[in-house]
Design an enzyme around this catalytic site. Structure first.
Site, PDB file in Angstrom:
ATOM      1  N   HIS A   1      -5.522  14.819  41.304  1.00 17.78           N
ATOM      2  CA  HIS A   1      -6.033  15.065  39.956  1.00 17.78           C
ATOM      3  C   HIS A   1      -6.427  13.773  39.249  1.00 17.78           C
ATOM      4  CE1 HIS A   1      -2.118  13.898  38.181  1.00 17.78           C
ATOM      5  NE2 HIS A   1      -2.747  13.863  37.031  1.00 17.78           N
TER       6      HIS A   1
ATOM      7  N   SER B   1       1.764  12.479  34.434  1.00 16.76           N
ATOM      8  CA  SER B   1       2.187  12.495  35.830  1.00 16.76           C
ATOM      9  C   SER B   1       1.548  11.367  36.626  1.00 16.76           C
ATOM     10  CB  SER B   1       1.883  13.851  36.474  1.00 16.76           C
ATOM     11  OG  SER B   1       0.531  14.197  36.336  1.00 16.76           O
ATOM     12  N   GLU B   2       0.308  10.980  36.285  1.00 16.84           N
ATOM     13  CA  GLU B   2      -0.306   9.802  36.898  1.00 16.84           C
ATOM     14  C   GLU B   2      -1.210   9.066  35.921  1.00 16.84           C
ATOM     15  OE1 GLU B   2       1.260  11.029  40.735  1.00 16.84           O
ATOM     16  OE2 GLU B   2       0.218  12.226  39.230  1.00 16.84           O
ATOM     17  N   THR B   3      -1.247   7.748  36.100  1.00 17.06           N
ATOM     18  CA  THR B   3      -2.246   6.897  35.458  1.00 17.06           C
ATOM     19  C   THR B   3      -3.023   6.212  36.573  1.00 17.06           C
ATOM     20  OG1 THR B   3      -0.908   6.514  33.480  1.00 17.06           O
ATOM     21  CG2 THR B   3      -2.638   4.911  33.957  1.00 17.06           C
TER      22      THR B   3
END
Length: 301
Positions: free
Chosen positions: A92, A56-58
């Site tokens: 997160h 979902s994120e880097t």
């Protein structure tokens, strides 16, 4: 493994950490790619890396001052990318980045700061290995009855108490009636294409939430949750985010008015799940939780 402050133009340290959980393979995983101060990398390459990671994120923390390292630096630039685009705020992936700095880089500071699209974000290392993040709190306005197609695509036949929109976060929030059970809440299934068709505006995602009640709304130690949440964001390429920290920038002020309190314990009810401690302090929120680093490696570009 590559040196944590590698100046190599082809190899970068890469980690994956699960945020808002003490245990591996729970919470929300984020990739963290460490960038030295003089490393030339453009946003297009970062986007390709994020697509390759397919999480979902880097996160891309970068040393600011020449001579600083990930071990002794106190301020870093931080960007977050989904597989589809850059986002202005991510809880997160900030926690995952902080866990890498504190546990893997053995950063000497109790507090580190990140320069981001959402301003300066402070992160504190707590004694019990919890990580506390200082984020903005966002206000909202009621849009009940103004986005029925979107609400129907998510809620189906479940009773809805309220719908609000936060322009600062570009997020909708749908609160279900208190009689909606945790089981019903967790069984909600969404279709990303339906959500995109129902809302074509400038939006990042939709928060769904319900008041926590009953025996099934406690953690493993028997502590009761205040509210349950989930987050859907197909507009940025993530149909459901396992645990969305930034959604609490909307959730905290929202629930403060309903529950008449400023300290909360929330449960994210995705298949992976996550626990979040939240404190509302004026126009800021303090989010805290644990993170587990599960992958250590190298990125070759």
């Amino acid at each position: 493994m590559a040196n944590l402050n590698s100046e190599s133009p082809k190899v970068l340290p890469l980690f994956i950490a699960d945020a808002f959980t003490k245990r591996p393979f729970c919470g929300n995983p984020a990739a963290v790619c460490l960038l030295p101060s003089n490393y030339p990398i453009d946003n297009d390459t970062k986007q390709k890396i994020a697509a390759e990671m397919n999480l979902s994120e880097t996160a891309f923390p970068k040393v600011i001052k020449e001579g600083d390292t990930f071990q002794n630096g106190t301020r870093f630039v931080l960007q977050w990318f989904t597989p589809k685009c850059e986002v202005p705020l991510c809880g997160h992936a900030t926690m995952a980045t902080s866990a890498v700095l504190f546990s893997e880089c053995v950063n000497e500071s109790e507090v580190v700061e990140f320069e981001t699209l959402s301003g300066i974000l402070k992160v504190r290392k707590l004694p019990d290995n919890r990580i506390e993040m200082d984020f903005p709190a966002y206000e909202h306005k009621s849009v009940m009855g103004k986005c029925d197609e979107l609400v129907k695509a998510i809620a189906k036949d479940l009773p809805v108490q309220d719908v609000v929109f936060c322009s600062s976060a570009k997020m909708y929030l749908i609160q279900f009636n208190d009689n909606v059970t945790r089981k019903q809440f967790e069984e909600i299934k969404v279709n990303g294409s339906e959500l995109l068709a129902a809302e074509r505006g400038d939006v990042i995602g939709v928060i769904v939430t319900v008041k926590a009640s009953g025996k099934d709304c406690t953690d493993e130690e028997g502590k009761s949750y205040d509210f349950l949440s989930r987050f859907f964001a197909p507009w940025v390429g993530v149909v459901e985010d396992p645990v969305c920290g930034s959604s609490h920038c909307v959730l905290a002020p929202y629930w403060a008015k309903i529950l008449n309190k400023t300290d909360f314990y929330g449960r994210f009810c995705s298949s992976r799940g996550g626990d979040i401690h939240i404190q509302l302090v004026d126009d800021r929120i303090l989010l805290s939780g644990h993170a587990a680093v599960v992958v250590k490696g190298q990125l070759h570009i």
